[in-house]
Design an enzyme around this catalytic site. Structure first.
Site, PDB file in Angstrom:
ATOM      1  CG  ASN A 166       1.939   0.077   4.042  1.00 10.35           C
ATOM      2  OD1 ASN A 166       1.702  -1.113   3.854  1.00 10.35           O
ATOM      3  ND2 ASN A 166       3.121   0.612   3.802  1.00 10.35           N
ATOM      4  N   GLY A 167       0.075  -1.961   6.125  1.00 13.40           N
ATOM      5  CA  GLY A 167       0.520  -2.901   7.156  1.00 13.40           C
ATOM      6  C   GLY A 167      -0.579  -3.890   7.473  1.00 13.40           C
ATOM      7  CE  LYS A 184      14.518  -9.204 -11.804  1.00 14.10           C
ATOM      8  NZ  LYS A 184      14.992  -8.737 -10.567  1.00 14.10           N
ATOM      9  CD1 TRP A 224      -0.062  -5.325  -4.011  1.00 10.68           C
ATOM     10  CD2 TRP A 224       0.063  -6.349  -2.027  1.00 10.68           C
ATOM     11  NE1 TRP A 224       0.488  -6.566  -4.212  1.00 10.68           N
ATOM     12  CE2 TRP A 224       0.576  -7.219  -3.018  1.00 10.68           C
ATOM     13  CE3 TRP A 224       0.038  -6.791  -0.710  1.00 10.68           C
ATOM     14  CZ2 TRP A 224       1.073  -8.477  -2.721  1.00 10.68           C
ATOM     15  CZ3 TRP A 224       0.526  -8.053  -0.416  1.00 10.68           C
ATOM     16  CH2 TRP A 224       1.041  -8.886  -1.418  1.00 10.68           C
ATOM     17  CG  HIS A 265      20.933 -36.055  -9.535  1.00  6.40           C
ATOM     18  ND1 HIS A 265      21.441 -37.322  -9.317  1.00  6.40           N
ATOM     19  CD2 HIS A 265      22.001 -35.282  -9.835  1.00  6.40           C
ATOM     20  CE1 HIS A 265      22.755 -37.312  -9.463  1.00  6.40           C
ATOM     21  NE2 HIS A 265      23.128 -36.074  -9.786  1.00  6.40           N
ATOM     22  CD  GLU A 299      17.825 -11.101  -9.875  1.00  9.69           C
ATOM     23  OE1 GLU A 299      17.346 -11.787  -8.968  1.00  9.69           O
ATOM     24  OE2 GLU A 299      17.338 -10.010 -10.213  1.00  9.69           O
ATOM     25  CB  CYS A 343      -0.858   0.030   1.242  1.00  4.50           C
ATOM     26  SG  CYS A 343      -1.875  -1.427   1.434  1.00  4.50           S
ATOM     27  CE  LYS A 358      11.783  -1.431  -6.409  1.00  3.03           C
ATOM     28  NZ  LYS A 358      12.583  -2.402  -7.175  1.00  3.03           N
ATOM     29  NE  ARG A 397       4.568   1.969  -1.150  1.00  3.43           N
ATOM     30  CZ  ARG A 397       5.470   1.800  -0.196  1.00  3.43           C
ATOM     31  NH1 ARG A 397       6.678   2.267  -0.378  1.00  3.43           N
ATOM     32  NH2 ARG A 397       5.187   1.192   0.931  1.00  3.43           N
ATOM     33  CD  GLU A 455      10.638  -9.568 -10.584  1.00  2.00           C
ATOM     34  OE1 GLU A 455      11.865  -9.432 -10.596  1.00  2.00           O
ATOM     35  OE2 GLU A 455       9.922  -9.119  -9.674  1.00  2.00           O
TER      36      GLU A 455
HETATM   37  O1  M6R Z   1      13.532  -4.102  -0.886  1.00  2.00           O
HETATM   38  P1  M6R Z   1      14.182  -5.446  -0.822  1.00  2.00           P
HETATM   39  O2  M6R Z   1      15.462  -5.509  -1.558  1.00  2.00           O
HETATM   40  O3  M6R Z   1      14.319  -5.971   0.586  1.00  2.00           O
HETATM   41  O4  M6R Z   1      13.173  -6.430  -1.557  1.00  2.00           O
HETATM   42  C1  M6R Z   1      13.394  -7.803  -1.573  1.00  2.00           C
HETATM   43  C2  M6R Z   1      12.591  -8.463  -2.675  1.00  2.00           C
HETATM   44  O5  M6R Z   1      11.225  -8.275  -2.450  1.00  2.00           O
HETATM   45  C3  M6R Z   1      12.953  -7.901  -4.048  1.00  2.00           C
HETATM   46  O6  M6R Z   1      14.320  -8.051  -4.294  1.00  2.00           O
HETATM   47  C4  M6R Z   1      12.164  -8.614  -5.159  1.00  2.00           C
HETATM   48  O7  M6R Z   1      12.498  -9.957  -5.224  1.00  2.00           O
HETATM   49  C5  M6R Z   1      12.457  -7.909  -6.480  1.00  2.00           C
HETATM   50  N1  M6R Z   1      11.491  -6.892  -6.700  1.00  2.00           N
HETATM   51  C6  M6R Z   1      12.458  -8.813  -7.633  1.00  2.00           C
HETATM   52  O8  M6R Z   1      12.820  -8.130  -8.785  1.00  2.00           O
END
Ligand code: M6R
Length: 606
Positions: free
Chosen positions: A99-100, A483, A75, A502, A479, A2, A601, A27, A486
């Site tokens: 938010n929370g 990427k 969110w 395996h 990674e 949020c 985010k 976000r 997502e």
């Molecule tokens: O803000 P942070 O680096 O702690 O966030 C951790 C993950 O949520 C973040 O790296 C997420 O996996 C990425 N948005 C992926 O691209």
């Protein structure tokens, strides 16, 4: 997660709130709303969907006219995305954005129902609004303090009381919130980019602090109602950094910002070609004295930690345990006062990472945060902080933050290895000088863009992909895979190349493309053997490797040759084509690249 904004000043509050909420869109959200005091009445407009839907709704209903208000992008956590569940929540006397997560909202709700209150939404937030109404004494700060005493969980709250039409209130516990300081106008926001157009000056609100925000002044209190005096921070980047600057998406802009981000991050930590963390308050001797190192983070940041593990263990021969923060905190980890915990986080607000940090501290371990956002919760809690200087990362898919996190991992590894006497000063200087060359090599790798675009066109119709590699290449594959999935919504997995046979090799068909990363000379032949195994079973193979690697004809369908660099530093170069492949695949699929579905985010809830 949020986003919260709030405004008090002379401008059209609705315009400012919408504009600020737009800056928080990154976000992640599924509905939006605002509350504005219009001629002494709290007027609320909210609905499911994007801000554009809210604008359309207001075009129909009439835009609230006023100079004091709060806004929110939601969110969903408690209750589906819907008009009713959208924030703000409340009644004619008090309204709230949140938010929370309020953990004990059920008990509060039952109590309030027994006191005659009724509820319209499924949210936990509505209970806060009604609780504030229940405890209302005519004194808002007093009312907030009484209510907070009943609430368990994490929250950032923006609050308005009808009886105080010239001000808004803000309070937080474990969820981010800042107070922007303008000229005859003040703001609240979940993050600095929301208010950058109006001011670069802001106050950091700490847990259990309350801010009373009026046009010409802001007053802070703790929960004992003692007044607090806080210093003003100034964002050291400008509004352009949070704009697209001609790029189609923030993600592409941020990929292109990587050379500079790395340079800005490492340069202040190098002197005489040696790593130098004296400004951060530690040195090689201190680092070298730890028994073992834990690196704990989530998602992309955890993947940066994986690279850190390989490099620290290889160079310094100190055991490094990498953990997903949400697992670390619940597995009673073997960490104590002889250990160092490094947490990595772009936002500095990730709930699980923060909880892991707190756990490590409670066990007596020293803690270090590698964080991008200045003054964030994690940065404030850790014993040592190494700020990465990526500037604001707006795209949900992390690229430049990952790159700078890795660059810090390298510098720390060099410092450690030197500290424990595993490498000489000359070796350390050589490695550090090679790292200093990396921004130019990343730039060169960005030049592979057209090639990556072509590869993306071959992947766009796939349902599922595998990323394989060994050692550092495996760390990077993780990674690359994250990427892609997502933002393109194509399922993918990263696999240690040697582990394929395996079990997972049974998945390989001509419909399962494989992206293989082979940059490490001691492992390249073995990875190529694994590539042959998948190729023999029909997979289309995209190979990412160094310029010099000899690849027989027919082994791979497409080869992306990387610029040469010391192979230990290869993840920083090889990451670029993986980012670009993911980016262009998502573009070709017509996806919302910067705001992928269901994602936020900054993940400020567990
Ligand atoms: O803000 P942070 O680096 O702690 O966030 C951790 C993950 O949520 C973040 O790296 C997420 O996996 C990425 N948005 C992926 O691209």
């Amino acid at each position: 997660m949020c986003g919260i904004v709030g405004y008090v000043g002379d401008r059209s509050c609705t315009d400012v709130l919408l504009d600020a909420l737009e800056k928080l869109e990154y976000r992640g959200y599924d509905s939006a709303g605002i509350a504005v005091i219009e001629q002494g009445v709290i007027k609320v407009e909210k609905c499911k969907g994007r801000l554009a839907n809210l604008r359309d709704k207001m075009a129909f209903d009439g835009k609230p006219e006023g100079h004091v208000g709060i806004g929110h992008t939601r969110w969903a956590t408690h209750g589906e995305p819907s008009d009713i569940n959208s924030h703000p929540h409340g009644n004619k006397r008090v309204t709230v954005v949140h938010n929370g997560i309020i953990e004990n909202y059920r008990q509060i709700k039952e109590f309030l129902i027994s006191e005659g209150y009724s509820f319209v939404s499924e949210t936990d937030t509505e209970t806060v609004a009604k609780l504030l109404d229940y405890y209302y004494t005519g004194d808002p700060v007093d009312t907030i303090i009484k209510s907070l005493a009943e609430i368990k969980g994490s929250y950032a709250l923006g609050v308005m009381f009808r009886d105080f039409p010239d001000r808004i209130f803000a309070v937080r516990k474990d969820s981010p919130l800042i107070v922007g300081k303008g000229d005859h106008e003040n703001f609240i926001a979940s993050d600095v980019p929301a208010i950058m157009k109006y001011t670069r000056d802001y106050y950091l609100l700490d847990t259990n602090e309350i801010a009373v925000i009026k046009k010409d002044d802001v007053t802070f209190y703790n929960i004992h109602r003692e007044q607090l005096y806080k210093s003003v921070h100034t964002a050291d980047w400008d509004v352009d950094a949070a704009e697209k600057g001609g790029y189609e998406h923030f993600m592409l802009k941020e990929i292109n910002e990587q050379p500079n981000a790395v340079k800005t991050t490492i340069t202040p930590r190098i002197s005489d070609s040696m790593p130098d963390f004296t400004a951060e308050g530690f040195d090689a001797a201190k680092l070298g004295a730890y028994n073992k190192i834990f690196i704990v983070a989530c998602g992309t940041a955890m993947h940066a930690g994986m690279v850190g593990k390989y490099v620290i263990e290889r160079l310094a021969r100190i055991p490094v345990i990498v953990d997903i923060a949400s697992e670390f905190r619940y597995r009673d980890p073997l960490i104590d006062e002889r250990d160092l915990m490094i947490v990595i986080s772009q936002s500095g607000e990730t709930a699980d990472t923060k909880a892991a940090l707190e756990l490590a501290k409670s066990r007596g371990a020293d803690t270090m945060a590698v964080v991008n956002v200045k003054g964030s919760s994690i940065a404030r809690e850790a014993d040592m902080v190494v700020y990465t200087h990526a500037g604001p990362e707006i795209s949900v898919a992390s690229t430049k933050a990952y790159m700078v996190q890795i660059s810090v991992m390298y510098l720390l590894a060099f410092e450690l290895a030197y500290g424990v006497g595993r490498i000489s000063k000359e070796q350390c200087q050589k490695l550090t000088e090679e790292l200093q060359e990396i921004p130019d090599v990343i730039q060169e790798a960005i030049g592979l863009e057209n090639h990556c675009q072509y590869v993306a066109s071959k992947l766009v119709n796939a349902d599922s992909l595998l990323y394989i590699g060994r050692g550092l290449d495996y760390a990077l594959s993780m990674e690359g895979s994250l990427k892609l999935k997502e933002i393109s919504y194509i399922h993918s997995e990263s696999y240690a190349a040697g582990e394929l046979k395996h079990g997972t090799i049974s998945l390989i068909t001509e419909n399962m493309p494989v992206i293989a990363v082979a940059t490490q000379s001691d492992l390249v032949d073995k990875t190529i053997s694994n590539i042959k195994e998948v190729k023999a079973r029909g997979a289309m193979v995209i190979l990412v490797c160094g310029k010099e690697v000899v690849v027989e004809d027919g082994v791979a369908d497409h080869i992306i040759r990387l610029p040469e660099v010391d192979q230990m530093l290869m993840p920083m170069v090889a990451a670029v084509p993986l980012q670009l492949i993911a980016y262009y695949t998502a573009v070709l699929k017509g996806n919302d690249v910067d705001k992928p579905r269901n994602l936020a985010k900054s993940v400020t809830v567990e």
